[in-house]
Write a protein that holds these residues in place. Structure first.
Motif, PDB file in Angstrom:
ATOM      1  N   GLU A  91       0.866  -1.167   0.000  1.00  0.00           N
ATOM      2  CA  GLU A  91       0.000   0.000   0.000  1.00  0.00           C
ATOM      3  C   GLU A  91       0.911   1.227   0.000  1.00  0.00           C
ATOM      4  OE1 GLU A  91      -2.800   0.337   3.215  1.00  0.00           O
ATOM      5  OE2 GLU A  91      -3.598   2.202   2.383  1.00  0.00           O
ATOM      6  N   TRP A  92       0.878   1.940  -1.103  1.00  0.00           N
ATOM      7  CA  TRP A  92       1.675   3.164  -1.238  1.00  0.00           C
ATOM      8  C   TRP A  92       0.789   4.322  -0.787  1.00  0.00           C
ATOM      9  CZ3 TRP A  92       6.604   2.143  -2.195  1.00  0.00           C
ATOM     10  CH2 TRP A  92       6.957   1.041  -2.973  1.00  0.00           C
ATOM     11  N   VAL A 122       3.516   5.242  -7.927  1.00  0.00           N
ATOM     12  CA  VAL A 122       4.774   4.525  -7.754  1.00  0.00           C
ATOM     13  C   VAL A 122       4.954   3.478  -8.840  1.00  0.00           C
ATOM     14  CG1 VAL A 122       6.228   3.283  -6.130  1.00  0.00           C
ATOM     15  CG2 VAL A 122       4.450   4.831  -5.281  1.00  0.00           C
ATOM     16  N   HIS A 123       6.119   3.484  -9.430  1.00  0.00           N
ATOM     17  CA  HIS A 123       6.461   2.475 -10.439  1.00  0.00           C
ATOM     18  C   HIS A 123       7.635   1.655  -9.932  1.00  0.00           C
ATOM     19  CE1 HIS A 123       7.468   0.509 -14.139  1.00  0.00           C
ATOM     20  NE2 HIS A 123       8.624   1.134 -14.250  1.00  0.00           N
ATOM     21  N   ALA A 124       7.499   0.334  -9.971  1.00  0.00           N
ATOM     22  CA  ALA A 124       8.644  -0.527  -9.678  1.00  0.00           C
ATOM     23  C   ALA A 124       9.323  -0.815 -11.010  1.00  0.00           C
ATOM     24  CB  ALA A 124       8.189  -1.809  -8.994  1.00  0.00           C
ATOM     25  N   HIS A 125      10.451  -0.167 -11.209  1.00  0.00           N
ATOM     26  CA  HIS A 125      11.162  -0.197 -12.491  1.00  0.00           C
ATOM     27  C   HIS A 125      11.800  -1.574 -12.688  1.00  0.00           C
ATOM     28  CE1 HIS A 125      14.014   1.949 -15.456  1.00  0.00           C
ATOM     29  NE2 HIS A 125      14.281   0.655 -15.511  1.00  0.00           N
ATOM     30  N   GLY A 126      11.348  -2.253 -13.752  1.00  0.00           N
ATOM     31  CA  GLY A 126      11.869  -3.587 -14.026  1.00  0.00           C
ATOM     32  C   GLY A 126      10.978  -4.691 -13.513  1.00  0.00           C
ATOM     33  N   ALA A 127       9.943  -4.326 -12.770  1.00  0.00           N
ATOM     34  CA  ALA A 127       9.039  -5.348 -12.239  1.00  0.00           C
ATOM     35  C   ALA A 127       8.039  -5.767 -13.312  1.00  0.00           C
ATOM     36  CB  ALA A 127       8.294  -4.818 -11.018  1.00  0.00           C
ATOM     37  N   LYS A 128       7.763  -7.070 -13.333  1.00  0.00           N
ATOM     38  CA  LYS A 128       6.741  -7.591 -14.237  1.00  0.00           C
ATOM     39  C   LYS A 128       5.447  -7.574 -13.440  1.00  0.00           C
ATOM     40  CE  LYS A 128       6.324 -11.905 -16.863  1.00  0.00           C
ATOM     41  NZ  LYS A 128       7.098 -13.171 -17.013  1.00  0.00           N
ATOM     42  N   ALA A 129       4.758  -6.446 -13.513  1.00  0.00           N
ATOM     43  CA  ALA A 129       3.581  -6.241 -12.666  1.00  0.00           C
ATOM     44  C   ALA A 129       2.345  -6.060 -13.534  1.00  0.00           C
ATOM     45  CB  ALA A 129       3.789  -5.006 -11.790  1.00  0.00           C
ATOM     46  N   SER A 133      -1.043  -2.290 -11.310  1.00  0.00           N
ATOM     47  CA  SER A 133      -0.029  -2.114 -10.266  1.00  0.00           C
ATOM     48  C   SER A 133       1.288  -1.573 -10.823  1.00  0.00           C
ATOM     49  CB  SER A 133       0.244  -3.456  -9.572  1.00  0.00           C
ATOM     50  OG  SER A 133      -0.904  -3.890  -8.872  1.00  0.00           O
ATOM     51  N   ASP A 134       1.252  -1.111 -12.068  1.00  0.00           N
ATOM     52  CA  ASP A 134       2.504  -0.708 -12.705  1.00  0.00           C
ATOM     53  C   ASP A 134       2.861   0.752 -12.465  1.00  0.00           C
ATOM     54  OD1 ASP A 134       4.776  -1.437 -14.403  1.00  0.00           O
ATOM     55  OD2 ASP A 134       3.933   0.034 -15.789  1.00  0.00           O
ATOM     56  N   GLY A 135       1.920   1.527 -11.965  1.00  0.00           N
ATOM     57  CA  GLY A 135       2.239   2.942 -11.766  1.00  0.00           C
ATOM     58  C   GLY A 135       2.070   3.744 -13.032  1.00  0.00           C
ATOM     59  N   TYR A 136       0.939   3.569 -13.696  1.00  0.00           N
ATOM     60  CA  TYR A 136       0.668   4.346 -14.920  1.00  0.00           C
ATOM     61  C   TYR A 136       0.717   5.833 -14.574  1.00  0.00           C
ATOM     62  CZ  TYR A 136      -1.304   5.395 -19.482  1.00  0.00           C
ATOM     63  OH  TYR A 136      -1.485   5.873 -20.757  1.00  0.00           O
ATOM     64  N   PRO A 137       1.394   6.642 -15.399  1.00  0.00           N
ATOM     65  CA  PRO A 137       1.627   8.056 -15.038  1.00  0.00           C
ATOM     66  C   PRO A 137       0.362   8.853 -14.729  1.00  0.00           C
ATOM     67  CG  PRO A 137       2.992   7.438 -16.898  1.00  0.00           C
ATOM     68  CD  PRO A 137       2.094   6.264 -16.641  1.00  0.00           C
ATOM     69  N   GLU A 138      -0.777   8.412 -15.267  1.00  0.00           N
ATOM     70  CA  GLU A 138      -2.024   9.135 -14.981  1.00  0.00           C
ATOM     71  C   GLU A 138      -2.773   8.540 -13.797  1.00  0.00           C
ATOM     72  OE1 GLU A 138      -4.038   9.217 -18.764  1.00  0.00           O
ATOM     73  OE2 GLU A 138      -2.706  10.776 -19.540  1.00  0.00           O
ATOM     74  N   ALA A 139      -2.245   7.464 -13.226  1.00  0.00           N
ATOM     75  CA  ALA A 139      -2.928   6.809 -12.089  1.00  0.00           C
ATOM     76  C   ALA A 139      -2.450   7.404 -10.762  1.00  0.00           C
ATOM     77  CB  ALA A 139      -2.670   5.304 -12.136  1.00  0.00           C
ATOM     78  N   TRP A 140      -2.185   8.698 -10.765  1.00  0.00           N
ATOM     79  CA  TRP A 140      -1.642   9.350  -9.576  1.00  0.00           C
ATOM     80  C   TRP A 140      -2.713   9.578  -8.520  1.00  0.00           C
ATOM     81  CZ3 TRP A 140      -4.453  13.762  -9.390  1.00  0.00           C
ATOM     82  CH2 TRP A 140      -4.827  14.378 -10.597  1.00  0.00           C
ATOM     83  N   PHE A 141      -2.245   9.778  -7.311  1.00  0.00           N
ATOM     84  CA  PHE A 141      -3.158  10.074  -6.203  1.00  0.00           C
ATOM     85  C   PHE A 141      -2.548  11.180  -5.349  1.00  0.00           C
ATOM     86  CE2 PHE A 141      -0.531   7.280  -3.582  1.00  0.00           C
ATOM     87  CZ  PHE A 141      -0.096   6.349  -4.501  1.00  0.00           C
ATOM     88  N   VAL A 142      -3.415  11.842  -4.616  1.00  0.00           N
ATOM     89  CA  VAL A 142      -3.023  13.078  -3.922  1.00  0.00           C
ATOM     90  C   VAL A 142      -2.798  12.807  -2.430  1.00  0.00           C
ATOM     91  CG1 VAL A 142      -4.216  14.561  -5.591  1.00  0.00           C
ATOM     92  CG2 VAL A 142      -5.447  13.701  -3.569  1.00  0.00           C
ATOM     93  N   ASP A 145      -4.437  10.081   0.079  1.00  0.00           N
ATOM     94  CA  ASP A 145      -4.886   8.880  -0.624  1.00  0.00           C
ATOM     95  C   ASP A 145      -3.758   7.852  -0.717  1.00  0.00           C
ATOM     96  OD1 ASP A 145      -7.350   9.960  -0.937  1.00  0.00           O
ATOM     97  OD2 ASP A 145      -7.136  10.417  -3.081  1.00  0.00           O
ATOM     98  N   SER A 146      -4.149   6.630  -1.078  1.00  0.00           N
ATOM     99  CA  SER A 146      -3.143   5.583  -1.252  1.00  0.00           C
ATOM    100  C   SER A 146      -3.599   4.628  -2.342  1.00  0.00           C
ATOM    101  CB  SER A 146      -2.922   4.831   0.066  1.00  0.00           C
ATOM    102  OG  SER A 146      -4.062   4.058   0.370  1.00  0.00           O
ATOM    103  N   ALA A 147      -2.704   3.746  -2.749  1.00  0.00           N
ATOM    104  CA  ALA A 147      -3.029   2.738  -3.767  1.00  0.00           C
ATOM    105  C   ALA A 147      -2.425   1.417  -3.319  1.00  0.00           C
ATOM    106  CB  ALA A 147      -2.452   3.148  -5.112  1.00  0.00           C
ATOM    107  N   LEU A 148      -3.175   0.336  -3.490  1.00  0.00           N
ATOM    108  CA  LEU A 148      -2.692  -0.990  -3.110  1.00  0.00           C
ATOM    109  C   LEU A 148      -2.230  -1.721  -4.366  1.00  0.00           C
ATOM    110  CD1 LEU A 148      -2.304  -2.987  -0.759  1.00  0.00           C
ATOM    111  CD2 LEU A 148      -4.611  -3.841  -1.217  1.00  0.00           C
ATOM    112  N   TYR A 149      -0.941  -2.027  -4.413  1.00  0.00           N
ATOM    113  CA  TYR A 149      -0.349  -2.635  -5.602  1.00  0.00           C
ATOM    114  C   TYR A 149       0.067  -4.074  -5.328  1.00  0.00           C
ATOM    115  CZ  TYR A 149       0.080   1.640  -8.459  1.00  0.00           C
ATOM    116  OH  TYR A 149      -0.158   2.739  -9.232  1.00  0.00           O
ATOM    117  N   HIS A 150      -0.006  -4.872  -6.386  1.00  0.00           N
ATOM    118  CA  HIS A 150       0.357  -6.291  -6.318  1.00  0.00           C
ATOM    119  C   HIS A 150       1.593  -6.544  -7.180  1.00  0.00           C
ATOM    120  CE1 HIS A 150      -0.617 -10.615  -7.795  1.00  0.00           C
ATOM    121  NE2 HIS A 150       0.157 -10.662  -6.732  1.00  0.00           N
TER     122      HIS A 150
END
Ligand code: C2O
Ligand code: CU
Ligand code: CU
Length: 505
Positions: A91-92, A122-129, A133-142, A145-150
């Protein structure tokens, strides 16, 4: 150097006393329990919560505190030390202030007035996600808020890293400190007896421009309405968040995970006495065999896994440099060590992806448009803006060859999310012919990748005046990803494109 000029209040870092700070080793992130996430299956997975916070830290003993942003309130953030095949959830959480630490450019895409100052993803660079959960540049939050990534972690052992990726302000968020290391380990790597534990250390490289007070400065161009500068170069080079740190080592082998987390700077790392060291891995894991180097080149976003042998060097002080700049010092303890670690002659097979297996070849240009005085104003990929319709749509598991045609004067490190790839070759072409007629005429022979780039990669240096060919298998998940230049100033000004991975027919 084409960045904005440093202000008069900037510090000359060479006036600082070197090697008085111990190299900080980021803490290892710990899960706080388990959770389930519907899209990740029924099994409870380890759950981490990482908060992005503003904090103050001294970047050198003799400087005042700098205000920074960091994951877990540190710069770099905590290291994820994970195992292949063992998925987990993060959870970021954005707990940053509501106004930005650094000057925004409201004319950049996704950064216009209607958008909040502070946005993170958040993007995990090099992760096969998976795409969500990849951190699409428009999927930002303020903030708040938070986002739960797998992170399924279905991939080989590698040195990954994580960082912010919010559209139009990535360069500022990362510069403020939002970055950290993310290691994936597996059984193949574990069977090798490489240096480990306290003898395995991340070296996260960033450059910053500092005020004499110790605060970080992000210089801006004039006019003030368009403060974007095409590149950023700081004169202070930080390793794990300190200027000129020192690492006390024993007279034995060490494994270092070097990560170029700088906005624009390319590194050429070498020891002052030009002693050799070994590179054992590239962006996406172990090389087939170790490569002996005296200089390590790392473009923004690239990583190298290296082993340095300090045996027989007891009592020495060894300086690591980047070209002419001092980076850090290793101080070798006296005494003889019983070092059981080895660097085997064969590390891991890296099967070459056959060119004949490619179902498609795409020719993609790297473009730069200058203003009347020759200052770059926009950089594009294949002459398309971010918001233009999607043009790259590989099908999952397809193999494609991408010809990156660099008609600009700069090297651009090109990164594809989700996948790992191999470099086929680089080849010089006639740039003026190409710019006039869009015709590709080679003027040199194909040059094989350097030995240290010959393994699995996710970021490739596309040199100016060259066609760089990569071969990519799009294995992973169908959905929306991005590919972009990893010079963060370029990425923030349109040198980034979405791409789709289509589901199998
Ligand atoms: Cu390290 Cu899309 O980036
Ligand atoms: Cu990435
Ligand atoms: Cu670029």
């Amino acid at each position: 150097m084409r960045g904005a000029p440093p202000p008069a209040s900037a510090l000359d870092p060479t006036t600082l006393k070197p090697f008085v700070d111990a190299l900080p080793i980021p803490i290892v992130a710990k899960p706080s329990g388990t959770r389930t996430l519907e899209s990740a299956g029924a099994k409870p997975l380890p759950y981490y919560r990482v908060e992005m916070r503003a904090f103050e830290a001294k970047l050198h003993r003799d400087l005042g505190p700098a205000e920074l942003w960091g994951y877990g309130g540190s710069f770099p953030g905590p290291t994820f030390d994970t195992r292949s095949g063992e998925g987990f959830l993060v959870e970021w959480a954005n707990s940053l202030p509501k106004s930005h630490l650094l000057p925004l450019d409201r004319s950049l895409h996704g950064s216009e007035d209607e958008f909040p100052d502070v946005r993170t993803v958040v993007h995990a660079h090099g992760a096969k996600a998976p795409p969500e959960s990849d951190g699409y540049p428009e999927a930002w939050f303020v903030p708040g808020d938070s986002a739960l990534y797998h992170y399924p972690n279905e991939q080989d052992a590698a040195t990954l890293w994580y960082h912010d990726h919010a559209l139009g302000i990535t360069r500022l968020n990362v510069y403020a400190g939002l970055l950290g290391a993310f290691l994936v380990r597996d059984d193949v790597e574990a069977s090798l007896a490489l240096p480990s534990g306290e003898f395995e250390i991340p070296l996260i490289l960033t450059d910053r421009l500092l005020e004499k007070t110790g605060r970080i400065i992000y210089p801006i161009a004039t006019p003030p309405a368009n403060p974007w500068a095409p590149e950023f170069f700081g004169n202070a080079i930080l390793v794990n968040g300190k200027v000129y740190p020192r690492l006390d080592v024993r007279a034995r082998k060490y494994r270092f995970r070097a990560i170029n987390a700088s906005n624009s700077r390319f590194y050429h790392l070498m020891f002052a006495d030009l002693r050799p060291f070994q590179q054992i891995g590239s962006d996406q894991g172990l090389l087939e065999a170790p490569v002996t180097l005296r200089t390590l080149q790392l473009a923004p976003g690239e990583r190298a896994d290296i082993v340095v042998d300090f045996s027989g060097r007891g009592g020495e002080e060894i300086v690591l440099k980047n070209d002419a700049y001092v980076v850090m010092q290793f101080r070798v303890a006296r005494g003889v060590e019983n070092d059981a670690s080895v660097v085997p002659a064969r590390l891991r097979p890296v099967a070459k992806t056959a060119e004949a297996s490619a179902v498609r070849t795409r020719t993609l240009t790297l473009d730069e448009f200058d203003d009347l005085v020759g200052q770059p104003v926009t950089m594009l990929l294949n002459q398309q803006h971010w918001c233009a319709p999607i043009t790259e749509e590989p099908t999952v598991d397809d193999v494609e060859i991408w010809n990156l045609v660099n008609a600009t004067d700069d090297a651009h490190p090109i990164h594809l999310h989700l996948v790992r790839f191999q470099i086929l070759d680089r080849r010089r072409f006639d740039v003026s012919q190409f710019l006039m007629k869009r015709e590709l005429r080679h003027t040199g022979r194909a040059i094989a990748p350097e030995p240290g780039e010959a393994g699995w990669k996710d970021t490739v240096r596309a040199d100016p005046g060259m066609v760089t060919r990569i071969i990519v298998k799009f294995s992973g998940y169908p959905g929306r990803y991005v590919w972009h230049c990893h010079i963060l100033e370029h990425e923030d000004n349109e040198m980034m494109r979405p791409y789709n991975v289509l589901a199998a027919r």
